[in-house]
Write a protein that holds these residues in place. Structure first.
Motif, PDB file in Angstrom:
ATOM      1  N   LEU A  14       0.833  -1.206   0.000  1.00 45.30           N
ATOM      2  CA  LEU A  14       0.000   0.000   0.000  1.00 45.30           C
ATOM      3  C   LEU A  14       0.863   1.249   0.000  1.00 45.30           C
ATOM      4  O   LEU A  14       1.998   1.254   0.491  1.00 45.30           O
ATOM      5  N   LEU A  15       0.317   2.314  -0.532  1.00 45.50           N
ATOM      6  CA  LEU A  15       1.035   3.577  -0.637  1.00 45.50           C
ATOM      7  C   LEU A  15       1.248   4.195   0.745  1.00 45.50           C
ATOM      8  O   LEU A  15       0.347   4.190   1.592  1.00 45.50           O
ATOM      9  N   ARG A  16       2.431   4.703   0.967  1.00 51.69           N
ATOM     10  CA  ARG A  16       2.718   5.427   2.215  1.00 51.69           C
ATOM     11  C   ARG A  16       2.109   6.827   2.132  1.00 51.69           C
ATOM     12  O   ARG A  16       2.226   7.503   1.115  1.00 51.69           O
ATOM     13  N   LEU A  17       1.472   7.253   3.218  1.00 51.49           N
ATOM     14  CA  LEU A  17       0.980   8.625   3.256  1.00 51.49           C
ATOM     15  C   LEU A  17       2.129   9.607   3.433  1.00 51.49           C
ATOM     16  O   LEU A  17       2.044  10.763   3.031  1.00 51.49           O
ATOM     17  N   THR A  91       2.159  -3.878   3.767  1.00 56.54           N
ATOM     18  CA  THR A  91       1.703  -4.942   2.879  1.00 56.54           C
ATOM     19  C   THR A  91       0.318  -5.442   3.293  1.00 56.54           C
ATOM     20  O   THR A  91      -0.094  -5.315   4.449  1.00 56.54           O
ATOM     21  N   ILE A  92      -0.388  -6.038   2.316  1.00 59.00           N
ATOM     22  CA  ILE A  92      -1.681  -6.653   2.560  1.00 59.00           C
ATOM     23  C   ILE A  92      -1.807  -7.848   1.620  1.00 59.00           C
ATOM     24  O   ILE A  92      -1.441  -7.770   0.443  1.00 59.00           O
ATOM     25  N   ILE A 174       0.099  -0.679  -4.778  1.00 60.97           N
ATOM     26  CA  ILE A 174      -1.204  -0.039  -4.950  1.00 60.97           C
ATOM     27  C   ILE A 174      -1.064   1.442  -4.632  1.00 60.97           C
ATOM     28  O   ILE A 174      -0.637   1.798  -3.531  1.00 60.97           O
ATOM     29  N   HIS A 175      -1.403   2.300  -5.568  1.00 59.18           N
ATOM     30  CA  HIS A 175      -1.284   3.732  -5.352  1.00 59.18           C
ATOM     31  C   HIS A 175      -2.505   4.266  -4.590  1.00 59.18           C
ATOM     32  O   HIS A 175      -3.273   5.099  -5.083  1.00 59.18           O
ATOM     33  N   THR A 267      -3.309  12.587  -7.284  1.00 59.95           N
ATOM     34  CA  THR A 267      -3.551  13.110  -5.933  1.00 59.95           C
ATOM     35  C   THR A 267      -5.038  13.324  -5.700  1.00 59.95           C
ATOM     36  O   THR A 267      -5.552  13.090  -4.598  1.00 59.95           O
ATOM     37  N   LEU A 268      -5.750  13.744  -6.752  1.00 56.98           N
ATOM     38  CA  LEU A 268      -7.199  13.945  -6.632  1.00 56.98           C
ATOM     39  C   LEU A 268      -7.895  12.649  -6.245  1.00 56.98           C
ATOM     40  O   LEU A 268      -8.807  12.645  -5.411  1.00 56.98           O
ATOM     41  N   GLY A 269      -7.457  11.537  -6.840  1.00 57.06           N
ATOM     42  CA  GLY A 269      -8.047  10.253  -6.500  1.00 57.06           C
ATOM     43  C   GLY A 269      -7.854   9.913  -5.035  1.00 57.06           C
ATOM     44  O   GLY A 269      -8.760   9.395  -4.376  1.00 57.06           O
ATOM     45  N   GLN A 270      -6.661  10.228  -4.492  1.00 58.66           N
ATOM     46  CA  GLN A 270      -6.390   9.966  -3.080  1.00 58.66           C
ATOM     47  C   GLN A 270      -7.255  10.842  -2.174  1.00 58.66           C
ATOM     48  O   GLN A 270      -7.761  10.391  -1.145  1.00 58.66           O
TER      49      GLN A 270
END
Length: 311
Positions: A14-17, A91-92, A174-175, A267-270
């Motif tokens: 997974l993406l890091r914030l 991870t997942i 995964i973004h 970024t908009l998607g996030q």
């Protein structure tokens, strides 16, 4: 894992914030507070509706299910997000990821149907007030809620089973901060056409279908309100319906746009993902309580009620 000559992905990253540990700690505290407030607000709404006989009406029957769904939805996303903020490896597993996607789809589809049912109830209450109690009887309300949960379950199963047919052989990043269908489909090695067609069909039939019902109901409500000569009557109608309309705007403005647009790691998607998965479940109970005089009055009555001691 290798199957034949094809390497299959066993887990996603997974993406890091943020890569800054201090900022990650700040995010952890922020999202923990949001999660606790979300649970408190929605569970308190459930308690107030159940405890106060004045709120045993169709509108609050639907609202109680919406509050439960918001608490459930937040519990799908936020605990995993908090765990990832503290862990070194974000991870997942595939099973966990597909389960999360399935529950997200289930919650989103069910909420869309519930919001439509609530709009229909407001339409009946405003446009046909004398027949409202007959039209929206207990059997009808239970049927609408049951249908909402069933549609949500069916939508989730179909899209998740189609996703499970895809082959993932890398990359596995995964973004997104959680497992969502659009960014996961970007990682498929096989042709994701069927999955994309399925989710778009779901959004057109279910998302836009419920939106049309919502807009139709509120168009009739507005027309009826404008025909009322009493300013007090118009104000009461708009005050009652404004909370629901605001919740609908937030839900469709973020969720539908996220799933109807092409998958990307923008970024908009996030921001949209954060909006409908973390912020919206927090806002809903406060919107309904702060803008609703009946809920505030019921909450005051519940807090003022003295506990009875029995011996």
């Amino acid at each position: 894992m290798e199957v034949g000559n094809i390497t299959t992905v066993a887990e996603f990253v997974l993406l890091r914030l943020s890569n800054n540990p201090q900022i990650q700690a700040l995010f952890f505290v922020l999202f923990l507070v949001i999660y606790l407030l979300t649970l408190t607000g929605n569970l308190l709404m459930l308690l107030v509706i159940r405890a106060d006989p004045h709120l045993h009406t169709p509108m609050y029957f639907f609202l109680s299910h919406l509050s439960f769904l918001d608490a459930f939805y937040s519990s799908i996303i936020v605990p995993n997000l908090l765990e990832n903020l503290l862990s070194k490896w974000k991870t997942i597993s595939l099973l966990q990821c597909f389960t999360q996607i399935s529950l997200v789809l289930f919650s989103g589809a069910t909420e869309a149907c519930l919001l439509s049912a609530m709009a229909y109830d407001r339409f009946q209450a405003v446009c046909y007030p004398l027949l409202h109690t007959v039209t929206m009887n207990r059997k009808v309300c239970t049927g609408l809620v049951g249908a909402s949960w069933a549609i949500g379950l069916g939508t989730s199963l179909v899209n998740t089973l189609l996703l499970a047919q895809q082959r993932f052989c890398g990359p596995n990043l995964i973004h997104s901060f959680s497992c969502e269908l659009p960014p996961v489909l970007l990682l498929a090695c096989s042709d994701p056409y069927i999955s994309i067609a399925s989710i778009l069909t779901t959004m057109v039939v279910l998302g836009l279908g419920t939106l049309v019902l919502l807009l139709g109901s509120y168009t009739h409500i507005i027309m009826t309100a404008l025909r009322i000569n009493s300013a007090t009557g118009r104000s009461k109608i708009f005050s009652t319906c404004s909370s629901h309309f605001l919740v609908v705007t937030i839900f469709y403005g973020s969720g539908v746009f996220r799933y109807m647009t092409p998958a990307s790691d923008s970024t908009l998607g996030q921001v949209l993902s954060m909006q409908y998965s973390v912020v919206t479940p927090l806002l809903n109970p406060f919107i309904y309580s702060l803008k609703n005089q009946e809920v505030k009055a019921a909450l005051r009555r519940m807090l003022a009620r003295k506990p009875r001691l029995t011996f």
